[in-house]
Design an enzyme around this catalytic site. Structure first.
Site, PDB file in Angstrom:
ATOM      1  CG  ASN A   1       0.284  -5.644   1.618  1.00  0.00           C
ATOM      2  OD1 ASN A   1      -0.309  -4.950   0.799  1.00  0.00           O
ATOM      3  ND2 ASN A   1       0.099  -6.951   1.690  1.00  0.00           N
TER       4      ASN A   1
ATOM      5  CG  ASP B   1      -2.106  -0.940   0.943  1.00  0.00           C
ATOM      6  OD1 ASP B   1      -1.928  -2.149   1.129  1.00  0.00           O
ATOM      7  OD2 ASP B   1      -3.161  -0.457   0.499  1.00  0.00           O
TER       8      ASP B   1
HETATM    9  O1  MRU Z   1      -7.746  -2.990   3.078  1.00  0.00           O
HETATM   10  P1  MRU Z   1      -7.507  -3.403   1.670  1.00  0.00           P
HETATM   11  O2  MRU Z   1      -8.274  -4.602   1.257  1.00  0.00           O
HETATM   12  O3  MRU Z   1      -7.648  -2.253   0.689  1.00  0.00           O
HETATM   13  O4  MRU Z   1      -5.974  -3.804   1.673  1.00  0.00           O
HETATM   14  C1  MRU Z   1      -5.394  -4.189   0.470  1.00  0.00           C
HETATM   15  C2  MRU Z   1      -4.000  -4.656   0.558  1.00  0.00           C
HETATM   16  O5  MRU Z   1      -3.376  -4.627   1.578  1.00  0.00           O
HETATM   17  C3  MRU Z   1      -3.385  -5.055  -0.743  1.00  0.00           C
HETATM   18  O6  MRU Z   1      -2.465  -6.070  -0.558  1.00  0.00           O
HETATM   19  C4  MRU Z   1      -2.682  -3.851  -1.340  1.00  0.00           C
HETATM   20  O7  MRU Z   1      -3.552  -2.749  -1.387  1.00  0.00           O
HETATM   21  C5  MRU Z   1      -2.184  -4.118  -2.706  1.00  0.00           C
HETATM   22  S1  MRU Z   1      -3.520  -4.293  -3.869  1.00  0.00           S
HETATM   23  C6  MRU Z   1      -2.840  -4.554  -5.399  1.00  0.00           C
END
Ligand code: MRU
Length: 357
Positions: free
Chosen positions: A261, A251
């Site tokens: 992440n 992220d």
């Molecule tokens: O809370 P989320 O579902 O948005 O978290 C997503 C993640 O942690 C993913 O691994 C990350 O955003 C990469 S998506 C290509």
């Protein structure tokens, strides 16, 4: 069964007046597409994880901003300017950790002022029309570029794979989380196309279950061999030699290579180190945030206790009123990662600073 790669999780309608998302909070039980037509609907779709995954949030933000400006009835250019900044600032804070939301909204703002400058000799009416066209084109370009990046990431990640490999993944960094194909899952789709028949293990990813609801769902739909495990089974499958490589998304990547992440990713990296298994974080290069020096400087989103105690269960699974700690992300220190994979290739996290340019 429809192949998931045939449709996108985030789209802008042809007239630019609706953001269309697949409601990920309802998966895998219901495939429902929502038409978002206000800033508030986009904001809540992002905060409630109806659209989620770092790149998809960024694309939804850009589409949302373009959609709102296409719909806004402006009396004059000044009112149009004011509304643009209001919507941009509002969407900017819908989720704090994934940097792609801020990256795409800032890019939309640069596009806005560039268009305004180019139209400075036109009437307010003509200028507004010109800005709308530019914003809509920019938002569509953001998505197209993301698709290209995912394809390049697929090739880079594929270079690490061998036929029949066991791959452990976390949360969902797949087709649903991006424009198309995914980041951490795109090398897996690519490997499947090449006949490598990868064996994927997907952690369910408590509390929002993106691993079981989304990763297991999309890989199953694509005909890929996927086995679901609870998060606390990761050490067991590694100890039994079932995992050859760990792939998860990101992220935000700090300048020193620390990676934020989905919470629990760092646990996999620690285990992978223990068992001598290579572990990679995968995402587009604009996830690298050189304004954030280390993982400690990344703002970690904390979410409602309800997600831990009640969500996705028929009855509460904890005593009423229990104290809950629910961070949405954790930070994997750079030294635990074998590499970071972006559309530009594979790099050691510690070398990030040297490739800034
Ligand atoms: O809370 P989320 O579902 O948005 O978290 C997503 C993640 O942690 C993913 O691994 C990350 O955003 C990469 S998506 C290509």
């Amino acid at each position: 069964m429809r192949n998931i790669l045939e449709y996108d999780s985030v789209e802008l309608s042809p007239n630019g007046r609706d953001v269309i998302i697949l409601d990920q909070s309802l998966l895998p039980n219901q495939e429902k597409f929502l038409h978002l037509t206000t800033a508030e609907q986009v904001f809540y779709a992002i905060t409630l994880l109806k659209v989620r995954g770092a790149p998809a949030i960024g694309i939804a933000g850009a589409f949302g901003l373009a959609m709102c400006m296409n719909r806004f009835r402006a009396k004059n250019l000044q009112a149009f300017d004011k509304e643009f900044l209001r919507v941009k600032r509002y969407l900017y804070i819908s989720r704090p950790t994934a940097v792609s939301l801020m990256v795409t909204l800032d890019r939309m703002e640069r596009c806005y002022y560039q268009a305004e400058e180019e139209a400075k000799d036109k009437s307010d009416f003509e200028t507004i029309r010109f800005i709308r066209e530019r914003l809509t084109a920019e938002a569509r370009a953001i998505k197209l570029e993301d698709i290209q990046k995912c394809l390049a990431i697929a090739e880079a990640g594929f270079s690490l794979l061998k036929p029949g490999m066991g791959i452990l993944t976390y949360c969902n960094a797949g087709h649903l989380a991006v424009s198309r194909y995914g980041t951490a899952l795109s090398p897996i789709y690519y490997a499947q196309q090449k006949g490598y028949m990868p064996k994927v293990y997907s952690c369910e990813t408590r509390p929002m279950l993106q691993g079981s609801r989304l990763t297991a769902y999309e890989l199953t739909k694509a005909g890929i061999d996927v086995t679901l495990i609870c998060d606390n089974m990761a050490a067991d499958v590694m100890s039994r030699g079932k995992i050859d490589i760990v792939f998860f998304g990101c992220d935000r990547i700090a300048a020193n290579g620390d990676v934020a992440n989905k919470v629990g990713s760092s646990m996999l990296a620690i285990l992978a180190k223990h068992f001598g298994i290579p572990c990679y974080s995968i995402g587009p290069s604009n996830t690298i945030d050189y304004n954030t020096p280390t993982g400690k400087d990344i703002k970690i989103e904390e979410r409602a206790s309800f997600e831990v105690t009640d969500m996705y269960f028929d009855k509460p699974v904890a005593p009423k009123g229990i104290k809950v700690y629910n961070p949405a992300f954790d930070v994997t220190p750079a030294e635990l990662l074998t590499g970071i994979i972006t559309e530009k290739g594979i790099i050691s996290p510690k070398k990030l600073g040297t490739i800034k340019e």
